[in-house]
Design an enzyme around this catalytic site. Sequence first.
Site, PDB file in Angstrom:
ATOM      1  N   ILE A  12      26.331  22.754 -13.665  1.00  9.77           N
ATOM      2  CA  ILE A  12      25.949  21.349 -13.834  1.00  9.77           C
ATOM      3  C   ILE A  12      25.127  21.157 -15.109  1.00  9.77           C
ATOM      4  O   ILE A  12      25.373  20.254 -15.898  1.00  9.77           O
ATOM      5  CB  ILE A  12      25.129  20.851 -12.620  1.00  9.77           C
ATOM      6  CG1 ILE A  12      25.996  20.847 -11.371  1.00  9.77           C
ATOM      7  CG2 ILE A  12      24.539  19.460 -12.875  1.00  9.77           C
ATOM      8  CD1 ILE A  12      27.239  19.997 -11.464  1.00  9.77           C
ATOM      9  N   ARG A 151      27.456  15.324  -8.129  1.00 13.02           N
ATOM     10  CA  ARG A 151      28.509  15.311  -7.099  1.00 13.02           C
ATOM     11  C   ARG A 151      29.876  15.594  -7.696  1.00 13.02           C
ATOM     12  O   ARG A 151      30.889  15.075  -7.240  1.00 13.02           O
ATOM     13  CB  ARG A 151      28.487  13.979  -6.350  1.00 13.02           C
ATOM     14  CG  ARG A 151      28.405  12.767  -7.242  1.00 13.02           C
ATOM     15  CD  ARG A 151      28.844  11.505  -6.564  1.00 13.02           C
ATOM     16  NE  ARG A 151      28.105  11.158  -5.366  1.00 13.02           N
ATOM     17  CZ  ARG A 151      27.798   9.904  -5.003  1.00 13.02           C
ATOM     18  NH1 ARG A 151      28.115   8.915  -5.816  1.00 13.02           N
ATOM     19  NH2 ARG A 151      27.185   9.651  -3.884  1.00 13.02           N
ATOM     20  N   LYS A 203      23.009  13.365  -0.792  1.00  9.80           N
ATOM     21  CA  LYS A 203      23.734  14.493  -1.390  1.00  9.80           C
ATOM     22  C   LYS A 203      24.187  15.484  -0.301  1.00  9.80           C
ATOM     23  O   LYS A 203      25.335  15.917  -0.265  1.00  9.80           O
ATOM     24  CB  LYS A 203      22.836  15.200  -2.413  1.00  9.80           C
ATOM     25  CG  LYS A 203      23.291  16.581  -2.832  1.00  9.80           C
ATOM     26  CD  LYS A 203      24.559  16.531  -3.644  1.00  9.80           C
ATOM     27  CE  LYS A 203      25.267  17.863  -3.687  1.00  9.80           C
ATOM     28  NZ  LYS A 203      26.500  17.844  -4.432  1.00  9.80           N
ATOM     29  N   ASN A 207      28.403  16.651   1.327  1.00 12.98           N
ATOM     30  CA  ASN A 207      29.038  17.951   1.549  1.00 12.98           C
ATOM     31  C   ASN A 207      29.161  18.277   3.038  1.00 12.98           C
ATOM     32  O   ASN A 207      30.085  18.972   3.453  1.00 12.98           O
ATOM     33  CB  ASN A 207      28.288  19.050   0.794  1.00 12.98           C
ATOM     34  CG  ASN A 207      28.668  19.049  -0.686  1.00 12.98           C
ATOM     35  OD1 ASN A 207      29.625  18.388  -1.090  1.00 12.98           O
ATOM     36  ND2 ASN A 207      27.927  19.783  -1.492  1.00 12.98           N
ATOM     37  N   CYS A 257      28.559  25.209  -2.293  1.00 14.66           N
ATOM     38  CA  CYS A 257      28.101  23.848  -2.005  1.00 14.66           C
ATOM     39  C   CYS A 257      28.407  23.458  -0.566  1.00 14.66           C
ATOM     40  O   CYS A 257      27.508  23.381   0.260  1.00 14.66           O
ATOM     41  CB  CYS A 257      28.775  22.879  -2.959  1.00 14.66           C
ATOM     42  SG  CYS A 257      28.597  23.338  -4.687  1.00 14.66           S
TER      43      CYS A 257
END
Length: 422
Positions: A12, A151, A203, A207, A257
């Site tokens: 990221i 994301r 967040k 997931n 994740c």
Amino acid sequence: MKKVCIIGLGYIGLPTACILSSKGFKVVGVDINQKLVEGLSEANIDPLEPGLADLANSAIKSGNFVPQLSPEEADVFMICVPTPPTEENKADLSYVKTAVKSALPYLRRGNLVILESTVPPGTTKEIVKPILEKNGLKIGNGLCLAYCPERVLPGNILKELAENDRIIGGIDAESAELAKEIYQSFVEGEICLTDATTAEMAKLVENSFRDVNIAFANELSRVCDKLNLKIWEVIELANKHPRVSILKPGPGVGGHCVAVDPFFIVEKAPGEAKLIKTARGVNDSMPDYIVEKVERAVKQAQIKTPIIACLGITYKAGTDDLRGSPALSIVRRLREKGYTVRACDPYIKDFAEFPLFSIEETVKGADCLVLLVDHQEFKGINLDALLKKMRGSLIINTRGMWLCNEPTYHKSLEDKRHLPGL
Ligand code: SAJ
């Protein structure tokens, strides 16, 4: 133009650094991994993320992006370090704490600190804020702090960084507005402002939603096995309902994740997050289930010394990432059980643990073919030609590949009798 110091140049931090530099920000990218920092200076980037190598090359050449080993003064500090699970499946926040502390000597009045790492709800407020205030500067009085979760889907990062909607959780309204200014420079999607803890939870919920839905698909696949039904046909038919959209079953959930984040909700509310915990258990049990399925198949076929061919070892298609890979875990377990296993993966170049073969070598003379990853390279395989190369004809198709290109349902029962026996 503002200067941003990004701490953590992982999957990221690096693309965010590149995209911000391309928008004219001065970016200092910090990582403790010397090899990575030096490799970046030579613009030596992993080619699997579309567009990233080119963007990084031009960011470094332009002088706007400077990778280095320690932070320096900036207007904005972004923390993009990993939060791996501990042995007890709790979030290991040590990298976050170290990263925040490493920025302390460089913090000045007017700075904004943004946390992007995935963390349990409350972390920004209860852990990051007190560390930041150690040197006398106070949040709300000279210092701003926000939680802005990423994301993006690995394999599609640059596109999703730009196009996805973005959540910004400010510790206060001023922090949220300031962070919005940064993200506005490259986010084409909607930017939604909220408080830091709600953003942290949102967040994790994303997931967990995926994990629970994959668990549902995996559980269905086991039910269908028991009832001797074809799961792919059942799902395809059920998905014809306008409000039903079942995900794909598989050999389990891997990566760093979806297979991890739900635990951070369980950590905070173990008594309440029962479904989330159960879903984790269902997905984590899939590799064992597939191993049992292979064993049952070769035993039923009465093959004395079976040769098992495994296609794919990465955690999902189109990546060389092996973290938490259920496919790799299945190959390992079959090998540990003493089977002769040949595996291939077009995305893995150097692998020390066991030899990898070409697709051709893998299937030649095999009794049982186990498809573990739906890599593009396997899609074009001609199944008939492949079966001719094998000694046996057992196929454990954990990804439904080769079936999904065409409808598996049939318009008449007469057609259904001719379904391939996969
Ligand atoms: N999988 C299935 N069946 C499916 C979909 C996925 O078995 O129908 C498996 C995959 O094979 C893989 C695992 O799930 O083993 C996870 O893969 P993924 O593609 O679902 O997700 P990740 O881990 O690569 O990326 C996720 C994404 N989250 C969501 O889609 C909600 C991504 O958008 C996040 O940014 C990323 O996690 C992250 O960094 O949190």
